[in-house]
Design a protein around this motif. Structure first.
Motif, PDB file in Angstrom:
ATOM      1  N   HIS A 127       0.830  -1.163  -0.130  1.00 34.23           N
ATOM      2  CA  HIS A 127      -0.010   0.001  -0.032  1.00 34.23           C
ATOM      3  C   HIS A 127       0.687   1.133  -0.230  1.00 34.23           C
ATOM      4  O   HIS A 127       0.350   2.214  -0.314  1.00 34.23           O
ATOM      5  CB  HIS A 127      -0.959   0.024   1.021  1.00 34.23           C
ATOM      6  CG  HIS A 127      -0.310   0.233   2.589  1.00 34.23           C
ATOM      7  ND1 HIS A 127      -1.466   0.642   3.435  1.00 34.23           N
ATOM      8  CD2 HIS A 127       0.739   0.534   2.938  1.00 34.23           C
ATOM      9  CE1 HIS A 127      -0.470   0.834   4.499  1.00 34.23           C
ATOM     10  NE2 HIS A 127       0.575   0.939   4.261  1.00 34.23           N
ATOM     11  N   GLY A 155      -3.654  -3.571   4.009  1.00 39.28           N
ATOM     12  CA  GLY A 155      -3.362  -2.169   3.590  1.00 39.28           C
ATOM     13  C   GLY A 155      -4.274  -1.392   3.781  1.00 39.28           C
ATOM     14  O   GLY A 155      -5.619  -1.632   3.546  1.00 39.28           O
ATOM     15  N   ASP A 156      -4.025   0.002   4.015  1.00 41.22           N
ATOM     16  CA  ASP A 156      -4.943   1.245   4.067  1.00 41.22           C
ATOM     17  C   ASP A 156      -5.903   1.094   2.912  1.00 41.22           C
ATOM     18  O   ASP A 156      -5.493   1.024   1.760  1.00 41.22           O
ATOM     19  CB  ASP A 156      -4.258   2.648   4.489  1.00 41.22           C
ATOM     20  CG  ASP A 156      -4.094   2.638   5.571  1.00 41.22           C
ATOM     21  OD1 ASP A 156      -4.443   1.945   6.676  1.00 41.22           O
ATOM     22  OD2 ASP A 156      -2.918   3.335   5.689  1.00 41.22           O
ATOM     23  N   ARG A 158      -7.559   3.058   0.001  1.00 48.26           N
ATOM     24  CA  ARG A 158      -7.601   4.181  -0.820  1.00 48.26           C
ATOM     25  C   ARG A 158      -8.343   5.001  -0.698  1.00 48.26           C
ATOM     26  O   ARG A 158      -9.649   4.789  -1.060  1.00 48.26           O
ATOM     27  CB  ARG A 158      -7.131   3.604  -2.165  1.00 48.26           C
ATOM     28  CG  ARG A 158      -6.879   4.853  -3.473  1.00 48.26           C
ATOM     29  CD  ARG A 158      -6.524   4.580  -4.571  1.00 48.26           C
ATOM     30  NE  ARG A 158      -5.358   4.027  -4.503  1.00 48.26           N
ATOM     31  CZ  ARG A 158      -4.846   3.073  -5.278  1.00 48.26           C
ATOM     32  NH1 ARG A 158      -5.696   2.522  -6.541  1.00 48.26           N
ATOM     33  NH2 ARG A 158      -3.593   2.422  -5.449  1.00 48.26           N
ATOM     34  N   TYR A 165      -1.385   5.845  -3.047  1.00 51.38           N
ATOM     35  CA  TYR A 165      -1.433   5.404  -1.848  1.00 51.38           C
ATOM     36  C   TYR A 165      -2.461   4.633  -1.332  1.00 51.38           C
ATOM     37  O   TYR A 165      -3.881   4.970  -1.862  1.00 51.38           O
ATOM     38  CB  TYR A 165      -1.032   6.351  -0.632  1.00 51.38           C
ATOM     39  CG  TYR A 165      -1.087   5.894   0.831  1.00 51.38           C
ATOM     40  CD1 TYR A 165       0.003   5.252   1.358  1.00 51.38           C
ATOM     41  CD2 TYR A 165      -2.340   5.618   1.656  1.00 51.38           C
ATOM     42  CE1 TYR A 165       0.037   4.674   2.705  1.00 51.38           C
ATOM     43  CE2 TYR A 165      -2.280   5.199   2.480  1.00 51.38           C
ATOM     44  CZ  TYR A 165      -1.168   4.697   3.266  1.00 51.38           C
ATOM     45  OH  TYR A 165      -1.199   4.356   4.691  1.00 51.38           O
ATOM     46  N   GLY A 166      -2.478   3.229  -0.761  1.00 51.65           N
ATOM     47  CA  GLY A 166      -3.338   2.349  -0.261  1.00 51.65           C
ATOM     48  C   GLY A 166      -3.797   1.583  -1.375  1.00 51.65           C
ATOM     49  O   GLY A 166      -3.215   1.276  -2.340  1.00 51.65           O
ATOM     50  N   LEU A 167      -4.962   0.656  -0.946  1.00 56.17           N
ATOM     51  CA  LEU A 167      -5.167  -0.406  -1.843  1.00 56.17           C
ATOM     52  C   LEU A 167      -6.725  -0.306  -2.300  1.00 56.17           C
ATOM     53  O   LEU A 167      -7.637   0.392  -1.413  1.00 56.17           O
ATOM     54  CB  LEU A 167      -5.134  -1.712  -1.171  1.00 56.17           C
ATOM     55  CG  LEU A 167      -3.815  -2.114  -0.492  1.00 56.17           C
ATOM     56  CD1 LEU A 167      -4.000  -3.348   0.205  1.00 56.17           C
ATOM     57  CD2 LEU A 167      -2.720  -2.327  -1.780  1.00 56.17           C
ATOM     58  N   ALA A 199      -9.303  -0.467   5.851  1.00 58.61           N
ATOM     59  CA  ALA A 199      -8.435  -1.005   5.295  1.00 58.61           C
ATOM     60  C   ALA A 199      -9.023  -2.484   4.369  1.00 58.61           C
ATOM     61  O   ALA A 199     -10.077  -2.700   4.688  1.00 58.61           O
ATOM     62  CB  ALA A 199      -7.154  -1.595   6.090  1.00 58.61           C
TER      63      ALA A 199
END
Length: 209
Positions: A127, A155-156, A158, A165-167, A199
């Motif tokens: 992420h 992962g965090d 998005r 950043y993020g998923l 997440a």
């Protein structure tokens, strides 16, 4: 599980290693002193099988949790300070485990050392990667995950689709195309020392041979 020869260690082209070393001089907010609950739940379902590779293992809480459950685990991290702390924890707790300073973007280097894994666990590595780094990481997974093996990632979520950043479930299904099957993507939380963020936890299986 043989110890690979560390032919690819943090180098000046990965200056982020020094950033993480600086973070681990204290206690970063993502180091909660135990494994994330999402991974505890996965382990309890029996989805995680040995041998296990823990990418971006930090100070080793997830690796040590899995090792205590009887799994053979190799934890890798770019931060040499985090790995020193992980090894110290393993010694204090008397948990047999292996940790190595290694760049998760060089998974083919592990494969070249003869290593392969039934499970790869990723607690908040994917992420944070940039777009091209994600491509490189996924390509590297193909070299170390055995056919039929599972990649588990947390992962965090998005928040903005324009961000890297993020998923997101859509990105995971797009990024893991031929040769992989996204078996589940579930909403969960990523716990930090004083907070928790929305997440996703996902299980992505490499196509059996």
């Amino acid at each position: 599980m043989a110890r690979p020869r560390p032919r690819t260690l943090p180098t000046p082209d990965r200056p982020i290693a020094s950033v993480y070393d600086a973070a681990y001089t204290g206690v970063p907010n993502w180091d909660i002193g135990r494994p994330q609950r999402a991974f505890v739940a996965l382990a309890e379902t029996g989805l995680i099988e040995s041998p296990v590779l823990d990418v971006g293992c930090g100070t080793g809480e997830l690796s040590l949790f899995l090792a205590r459950r009887g799994h053979r685990v190799l934890g890798i991290d770019l931060s040499s300070l985090a790995i020193r702390q992980a090894k110290a924890k393993a010694e204090w707790r008397r948990i047999p485990s292996q940790f190595l300073v290694w760049d998760a973007l060089d998974l083919p280097g592990l494969a070249a050392g003869g290593l392969s894994f039934r499970t790869v666990v990723d607690c908040a590595l994917l992420h944070i990667l940039a777009d091209r780094e994600r491509d490189r990481f996924v390509a590297g997974l193909e070299t170390v995950v055995r056919p039929g093996g599972l990649y588990c990632v947390l992962g965090d979520a998005r928040r903005d689709p324009r961000d890297v950043y993020g998923l997101s479930p859509a990105e995971l299904r797009e990024r893991f195309g031929d040769g992989w099957t996204v078996e589940f993507v579930d909403k969960t939380v990523f716990e930090r020392r004083f907070s928790a963020n929305p997440a996703y936890v996902a299980g992505i299986r490499r196509t059996p041979a």
